[in-house]
Design a protein around this motif. Structure first.
Motif, PDB file in Angstrom:
ATOM      1  N   ALA A   1      -5.195   4.842  20.846  1.00 34.57           N
ATOM      2  CA  ALA A   1      -5.334   4.958  22.295  1.00 34.57           C
ATOM      3  C   ALA A   1      -4.066   4.497  23.007  1.00 34.57           C
ATOM      4  CB  ALA A   1      -6.540   4.137  22.767  1.00 34.57           C
ATOM      5  N   ILE A   2      -3.497   3.374  22.563  1.00 32.84           N
ATOM      6  CA  ILE A   2      -2.255   2.871  23.165  1.00 32.84           C
ATOM      7  C   ILE A   2      -1.116   3.853  22.903  1.00 32.84           C
ATOM      8  CG2 ILE A   2      -0.551   1.013  23.070  1.00 32.84           C
ATOM      9  CD1 ILE A   2      -2.828  -0.911  22.412  1.00 32.84           C
ATOM     10  N   ALA A   3      -1.093   4.423  21.682  1.00 31.47           N
ATOM     11  CA  ALA A   3      -0.028   5.369  21.336  1.00 31.47           C
ATOM     12  C   ALA A   3      -0.069   6.611  22.209  1.00 31.47           C
ATOM     13  CB  ALA A   3      -0.134   5.762  19.862  1.00 31.47           C
ATOM     14  N   LEU A   4      -1.262   6.995  22.687  1.00 30.12           N
ATOM     15  CA  LEU A   4      -1.403   8.223  23.470  1.00 30.12           C
ATOM     16  C   LEU A   4      -1.167   8.018  24.958  1.00 30.12           C
ATOM     17  CD1 LEU A   4      -4.482   9.797  21.703  1.00 30.12           C
ATOM     18  CD2 LEU A   4      -2.161  10.672  21.711  1.00 30.12           C
ATOM     19  N   THR A   5      -0.958   6.793  25.368  1.00 33.01           N
ATOM     20  CA  THR A   5      -0.689   6.537  26.779  1.00 33.01           C
ATOM     21  C   THR A   5       0.550   7.312  27.223  1.00 33.01           C
ATOM     22  OG1 THR A   5      -1.596   4.312  26.549  1.00 33.01           O
ATOM     23  CG2 THR A   5      -0.244   4.738  28.483  1.00 33.01           C
ATOM     24  N   GLY A   6       0.417   8.060  28.289  1.00 31.74           N
ATOM     25  CA  GLY A   6       1.539   8.846  28.797  1.00 31.74           C
ATOM     26  C   GLY A   6       1.710  10.182  28.116  1.00 31.74           C
ATOM     27  N   ARG A   7       0.739  10.562  27.245  1.00 31.95           N
ATOM     28  CA  ARG A   7       0.802  11.845  26.533  1.00 31.95           C
ATOM     29  C   ARG A   7       2.165  12.048  25.878  1.00 31.95           C
ATOM     30  NH1 ARG A   7      -3.200  15.688  27.814  1.00 31.95           N
ATOM     31  NH2 ARG A   7      -4.737  14.890  29.283  1.00 31.95           N
ATOM     32  N   PRO A   8       2.458  11.289  24.812  1.00 28.72           N
ATOM     33  CA  PRO A   8       3.788  11.346  24.191  1.00 28.72           C
ATOM     34  C   PRO A   8       4.053  12.690  23.521  1.00 28.72           C
ATOM     35  CG  PRO A   8       2.284  10.122  22.802  1.00 28.72           C
ATOM     36  CD  PRO A   8       1.554  10.385  24.087  1.00 28.72           C
ATOM     37  N   ALA A   9       5.329  13.013  23.398  1.00 25.53           N
ATOM     38  CA  ALA A   9       5.711  14.238  22.694  1.00 25.53           C
ATOM     39  C   ALA A   9       5.623  14.058  21.191  1.00 25.53           C
ATOM     40  CB  ALA A   9       7.132  14.629  23.087  1.00 25.53           C
ATOM     41  N   LEU A  10       5.801  12.810  20.707  1.00 28.86           N
ATOM     42  CA  LEU A  10       5.796  12.530  19.270  1.00 28.86           C
ATOM     43  C   LEU A  10       5.034  11.243  18.999  1.00 28.86           C
ATOM     44  CD1 LEU A  10       6.832  12.996  16.340  1.00 28.86           C
ATOM     45  CD2 LEU A  10       8.886  11.693  16.971  1.00 28.86           C
ATOM     46  N   VAL A  11       4.076  11.298  18.071  1.00 25.49           N
ATOM     47  CA  VAL A  11       3.364  10.119  17.586  1.00 25.49           C
ATOM     48  C   VAL A  11       3.820   9.852  16.159  1.00 25.49           C
ATOM     49  CG1 VAL A  11       1.126   9.131  16.966  1.00 25.49           C
ATOM     50  CG2 VAL A  11       1.365  10.469  19.059  1.00 25.49           C
ATOM     51  N   ILE A  12       4.297   8.625  15.910  1.00 25.73           N
ATOM     52  CA  ILE A  12       4.716   8.218  14.569  1.00 25.73           C
ATOM     53  C   ILE A  12       3.630   7.333  13.987  1.00 25.73           C
ATOM     54  CG2 ILE A  12       6.436   6.955  13.221  1.00 25.73           C
ATOM     55  CD1 ILE A  12       8.509   7.741  15.317  1.00 25.73           C
ATOM     56  N   ALA A  13       3.011   7.779  12.898  1.00 24.92           N
ATOM     57  CA  ALA A  13       1.954   7.030  12.221  1.00 24.92           C
ATOM     58  C   ALA A  13       2.506   6.551  10.884  1.00 24.92           C
ATOM     59  CB  ALA A  13       0.723   7.911  12.028  1.00 24.92           C
ATOM     60  N   ASP A  14       2.790   5.251  10.790  1.00 26.80           N
ATOM     61  CA  ASP A  14       3.445   4.682   9.613  1.00 26.80           C
ATOM     62  C   ASP A  14       2.401   4.063   8.687  1.00 26.80           C
ATOM     63  OD1 ASP A  14       5.139   3.659   7.746  1.00 26.80           O
ATOM     64  OD2 ASP A  14       6.248   2.350   9.095  1.00 26.80           O
ATOM     65  N   GLU A  15       2.014   4.777   7.645  1.00 32.40           N
ATOM     66  CA  GLU A  15       1.011   4.335   6.665  1.00 32.40           C
ATOM     67  C   GLU A  15      -0.259   3.819   7.366  1.00 32.40           C
ATOM     68  OE1 GLU A  15       1.233   4.552   3.403  1.00 32.40           O
ATOM     69  OE2 GLU A  15       3.319   4.400   2.775  1.00 32.40           O
ATOM     70  N   PRO A  16      -0.843   4.578   8.303  1.00 31.39           N
ATOM     71  CA  PRO A  16      -1.951   4.040   9.092  1.00 31.39           C
ATOM     72  C   PRO A  16      -3.262   3.933   8.326  1.00 31.39           C
ATOM     73  CG  PRO A  16      -1.636   6.353   9.625  1.00 31.39           C
ATOM     74  CD  PRO A  16      -0.532   5.975   8.674  1.00 31.39           C
ATOM     75  N   THR A  17      -3.351   4.541   7.133  1.00 32.38           N
ATOM     76  CA  THR A  17      -4.627   4.554   6.401  1.00 32.38           C
ATOM     77  C   THR A  17      -4.602   3.709   5.136  1.00 32.38           C
ATOM     78  OG1 THR A  17      -4.019   6.508   5.090  1.00 32.38           O
ATOM     79  CG2 THR A  17      -5.068   6.902   7.210  1.00 32.38           C
ATOM     80  N   THR A  18      -3.486   3.023   4.849  1.00 30.98           N
ATOM     81  CA  THR A  18      -3.338   2.335   3.571  1.00 30.98           C
ATOM     82  C   THR A  18      -4.440   1.307   3.331  1.00 30.98           C
ATOM     83  OG1 THR A  18      -0.947   2.647   3.547  1.00 30.98           O
ATOM     84  CG2 THR A  18      -1.809   0.861   2.213  1.00 30.98           C
ATOM     85  N   ALA A  19      -4.788   0.516   4.349  1.00 34.20           N
ATOM     86  CA  ALA A  19      -5.755  -0.565   4.159  1.00 34.20           C
ATOM     87  C   ALA A  19      -7.176  -0.162   4.540  1.00 34.20           C
ATOM     88  CB  ALA A  19      -5.327  -1.786   4.986  1.00 34.20           C
ATOM     89  N   LEU A  20      -7.424   1.123   4.780  1.00 35.35           N
ATOM     90  CA  LEU A  20      -8.743   1.575   5.222  1.00 35.35           C
ATOM     91  C   LEU A  20      -9.539   2.130   4.054  1.00 35.35           C
ATOM     92  CD1 LEU A  20      -7.753   3.442   8.510  1.00 35.35           C
ATOM     93  CD2 LEU A  20      -8.443   1.058   8.253  1.00 35.35           C
ATOM     94  N   ASP A  21     -10.869   1.980   4.134  1.00 38.88           N
ATOM     95  CA  ASP A  21     -11.700   2.607   3.119  1.00 38.88           C
ATOM     96  C   ASP A  21     -11.725   4.111   3.343  1.00 38.88           C
ATOM     97  OD1 ASP A  21     -14.111   3.420   4.774  1.00 38.88           O
ATOM     98  OD2 ASP A  21     -14.147   1.274   5.135  1.00 38.88           O
ATOM     99  N   VAL A  22     -12.256   4.855   2.364  1.00 37.05           N
ATOM    100  CA  VAL A  22     -12.101   6.310   2.390  1.00 37.05           C
ATOM    101  C   VAL A  22     -12.815   6.967   3.568  1.00 37.05           C
ATOM    102  CG1 VAL A  22     -11.624   6.628  -0.049  1.00 37.05           C
ATOM    103  CG2 VAL A  22     -13.997   6.487   0.718  1.00 37.05           C
ATOM    104  N   THR A  23     -13.947   6.405   4.008  1.00 36.43           N
ATOM    105  CA  THR A  23     -14.653   7.031   5.130  1.00 36.43           C
ATOM    106  C   THR A  23     -13.910   6.802   6.441  1.00 36.43           C
ATOM    107  OG1 THR A  23     -16.068   5.071   5.294  1.00 36.43           O
ATOM    108  CG2 THR A  23     -16.917   6.922   4.039  1.00 36.43           C
ATOM    109  N   VAL A  24     -13.438   5.581   6.669  1.00 31.15           N
ATOM    110  CA  VAL A  24     -12.668   5.302   7.884  1.00 31.15           C
ATOM    111  C   VAL A  24     -11.339   6.038   7.839  1.00 31.15           C
ATOM    112  CG1 VAL A  24     -11.599   3.490   9.280  1.00 31.15           C
ATOM    113  CG2 VAL A  24     -13.795   3.066   8.190  1.00 31.15           C
ATOM    114  N   GLN A  25     -10.754   6.140   6.662  1.00 26.21           N
ATOM    115  CA  GLN A  25      -9.513   6.899   6.507  1.00 26.21           C
ATOM    116  C   GLN A  25      -9.719   8.348   6.913  1.00 26.21           C
ATOM    117  OE1 GLN A  25      -6.653   6.811   2.904  1.00 26.21           O
ATOM    118  NE2 GLN A  25      -8.094   8.431   2.397  1.00 26.21           N
ATOM    119  N   ALA A  26     -10.796   8.956   6.445  1.00 24.63           N
ATOM    120  CA  ALA A  26     -11.079  10.345   6.788  1.00 24.63           C
ATOM    121  C   ALA A  26     -11.299  10.507   8.288  1.00 24.63           C
ATOM    122  CB  ALA A  26     -12.297  10.840   6.014  1.00 24.63           C
ATOM    123  N   GLN A  27     -11.958   9.525   8.917  1.00 22.11           N
ATOM    124  CA  GLN A  27     -12.180   9.580  10.361  1.00 22.11           C
ATOM    125  C   GLN A  27     -10.860   9.510  11.124  1.00 22.11           C
ATOM    126  OE1 GLN A  27     -14.809   6.280  10.870  1.00 22.11           O
ATOM    127  NE2 GLN A  27     -16.459   7.238   9.703  1.00 22.11           N
TER     128      GLN A  27
END
Length: 627
Positions: A167-193
């Motif tokens: 939500a914070i990353a989308l503030t201002g409708r950015p042209a580019l979102v950089i997601a740096d290993e955002p799913t590494t520590a998440l379980d598979v269901t939350v990762q899929a979400q």
């Protein structure tokens, strides 16, 4: 032609040409990125894939204009993001770039969110309006968004914290979102979400996404293109389905071959990539991968291969013909030798002459007699306070009964917050139950998820291991002999004894934790997600070590994980935990092939898989419901 070129330039959000970056460590400049070319188009999701140390995060920091000041003079090439140079731009230009054009989702939201501030205040600091904060939380699928504004970060689950970051990353409708290993520590269901959320946000907001990961199967679920980075150079790049179905670089083929999935053979050693060489200089000439490549040519050591187009849009940097790469995936597994130490001042044998892990017997079957762990009617309750509101009780474990036989391997799986780690901590004696109890016949040793934080940072490895043996009073010679024997068993060279944890790689730190645990072989080894933060190849080598140690010492192993592929390799039985209860338990093959409970079926459905050739890479995300 000019109009077409102008249209293409306007559609390009980020453009990188010949990017080189060197970082200074201990007064020595080390090249991290070496001639990287990359384009990211508007509305495109690009996966940046590679092992730890490949330069992925440094490339992301460069795009964000967050490189250390001392590193900027060593940057070469051209970088442009939304019309701004993030390396040479002024402070005002960089602030504007980050405020108006860039959004970032980091790996660990707890280190990015202020733990002392409520979520609402952190979002409104950016939006300036509480109503807009609620709208953004709604857009990223946070339930009861107005109420969540008063919560502190620690009161949210890992998945919800990542949604707040989105939500914070989308503030201002950015042209580019950089997601740096955002799913590494998440379980598979939350990762899929979260993956489904990023795809949805791209579709609704039209932003481009640079998705950084070390897991090619995760990249397969969401990306349009994949860029494979190795030692600061692009090894292969192209449409995701083409790269995964027809890898034409030995490194990409090695990554694909070492990945664990639900079809990985359970018998025999796991496939791993060859280890990094101890001689760093050897990687700086010719092809960066030649020291590990099973099909390297003589010229690979001296001549850097140029990037050449294999088919339209699919590029590779390799001297070998593409037809030769197929043999890598069919090659026998490589037994992992110890990764090299990072500091050049520590002498470590080269991988070809290094110490390999000692061969170990196959795991012994569970032994007859009383269970080594016996749990009856176990309850664990914790009292928490929500902001300034009333105290509320969290039921982490609810009425669990469980036996672990001597010598048995039990895998415990479940989503984040299901209670599996609490159950492990009760067995270890680190958490006191509220009701019921656990009987441990013998001693237990625990291997934690974050090996770095579980090792005393100011002690050398030798001191850490000698401290573990002190109660045994073996004497100096027998202590040194026991340590040397254990180091050899785990494939660790003697030079490691003089190093501190910070000077070791992630895989080496996890091996040291295992060495400390088995110096005096325990009755039961407790493993809490010990490989979740490791690259696939390193994870495979650590899993092989644990399986071998169990066979050698006949100890029981209780292995907590959110990865069903890992659980299948490590357990003979599996217990599925949900909401503090064991909802299904049984023989691991039976449970995974014919799951009886809906929570088990949900975990299986969320396991990321490599998409078959021609299949849409995001098709499996459509059915994932948000938390």
């Amino acid at each position: 032609m000019a109009e077409a070129m102008a249209e293409q330039a306007a559609a390009t959000v980020a453009r990188v040409r010949g990017l080189t970056v060197a970082l200074t460590r201990g007064g020595v400049a080390s090249p991290v990125l070496r001639g990287v070319d990359l384009d990211i188009a508007s509305g495109e999701i690009v996966g940046l894939v590679g092992e730890s140390g490949s330069g992925k995060s440094v490339l992301a920091l460069t795009l964000m204009g967050l490189l250390p000041t001392a590193a900027r003079p060593s940057v070469g090439g051209e970088v442009e993001v939304a019309g701004t140079d993030p390396v040479r731009g002024t402070s005002a230009q960089l602030r504007r770039l980050r405020r108006e054009h860039l959004g970032v989702i980091f790996q660990d939201p707890m280190t990015s969110l202020n733990p002392t501030m409520r979520v609402g205040r952190q979002i409104t600091e950016v939006t300036g309006d509480a109503g807009e904060a609620v709208r953004l939380l709604t857009a990223v699928g946070v339930p009861e968004p107005a109420g969540r504004l008063r919560a502190f970060p620690h009161e949210l689950s890992g998945g919800l914290r990542q949604r707040v970051m989105a939500a914070i990353a989308l503030t201002g409708r950015p042209a580019l979102v950089i997601a740096d290993e955002p799913t590494t520590a998440l379980d598979v269901t939350v990762q899929a979400q979260l993956l489904a959320l990023l795809a949805q946000l791209r579709d609704e907001f039209g932003c481009a996404v640079l998705f950084i990961t070390h897991d090619l199967a995760v990249a397969a679920q969401i990306t349009d293109r994949v860029v494979v980075l190795y030692q600061g150079r692009v090894a292969e790049a192209g449409p995701t389905r083409d790269v995964l179905a027809d890898a034409v670089h030995p490194y990409t083929a090695g990554l694909l071959g070492s990945r664990l999935d639900l079809d990985t053979p359970r018998s025999g050693p796991l496939r791993t990539l060859p280890p990094e060489p101890g001689d760093v200089a050897a990687r700086l000439t010719g092809c960066a991968y030649h020291t590990r490549c099973p099909v390297a040519l003589d010229r690979c050591a001296t001549e850097q291969p140029p990037a050449r187009e294999h088919r339209p849009g699919h590029w590779r940097a390799c001297w070998r013909p593409a037809s030769d790469i197929v043999s890598i995936l069919a090659a026998p597994p490589v037994l992992a030798a110890p990764p090299a130490l990072l500091p050049p001042t520590v002498a470590v044998p080269s991988p070809r002459a290094g110490t390999a892990p000692a061969p170990v017997p196959p795991p012994a079957p569970a032994q007859a007699g009383p269970p080594v762990v016996e749990i009856r009617g176990l309850h664990c309750r914790f009292t928490a306070r929500g902001g300034r509101g009333p105290r509320h009780v969290v039921h982490a474990v609810r009425g669990v009964d469980l036996d672990v036989a001597a010598g048995e391997a039990l895998a415990i799986v479940g989503e984040s917050g299901s209670g599996k780690s609490t159950l492990l901590r009760v067995i270890a004696g680190l958490t006191r139950p509220s009701a019921g109890g656990a009987v441990l016949r013998g001693d237990a040793q625990m291997v934690f998820q974050d090996a770095g934080s579980s090792l005393t940072p100011w002690l050398t490895v030798g001191s850490l291991l000698r401290e573990r043996l002190r109660p045994a009073r073996l004497g100096r010679k027998r202590t040194a002999a026991r340590i040397a024997e254990t180091m050899d068993l785990l494939g660790l060279p003697p030079a490691v004894l003089g190093a501190r944890p910070a000077e070791l790689s992630g895989g080496q730190r996890q091996r040291i934790c295992l060495a400390r645990a088995v110096l005096i072989p325990p009755a039961v080894l407790l493993c809490d997600e010990p490989t979740s933060a490791l690259d696939a190849s390193l994870a495979a080598s650590v899993l092989d070590l644990i399986r071998g140690l169990r066979g050698r010492f006949g100890m029981a192993v209780v292995f907590v994980t959110h990865d069903l592929a890992v659980a299948r390799l490590m357990g003979e039985r599996i217990a599925v935990v949900a909401d503090g209860e064991i909802v299904e338990i049984g023989d691991i093959d039976t449970v995974l092939t014919a799951p009886a409970h809906e929570r088990t079926r949900a975990l299986l459905a969320a396991v990321p898989r490599l998409a078959p050739a021609g299949a849409p890479t995001r098709s499996r995300l459509d059915a994932v419901e948000p938390a």
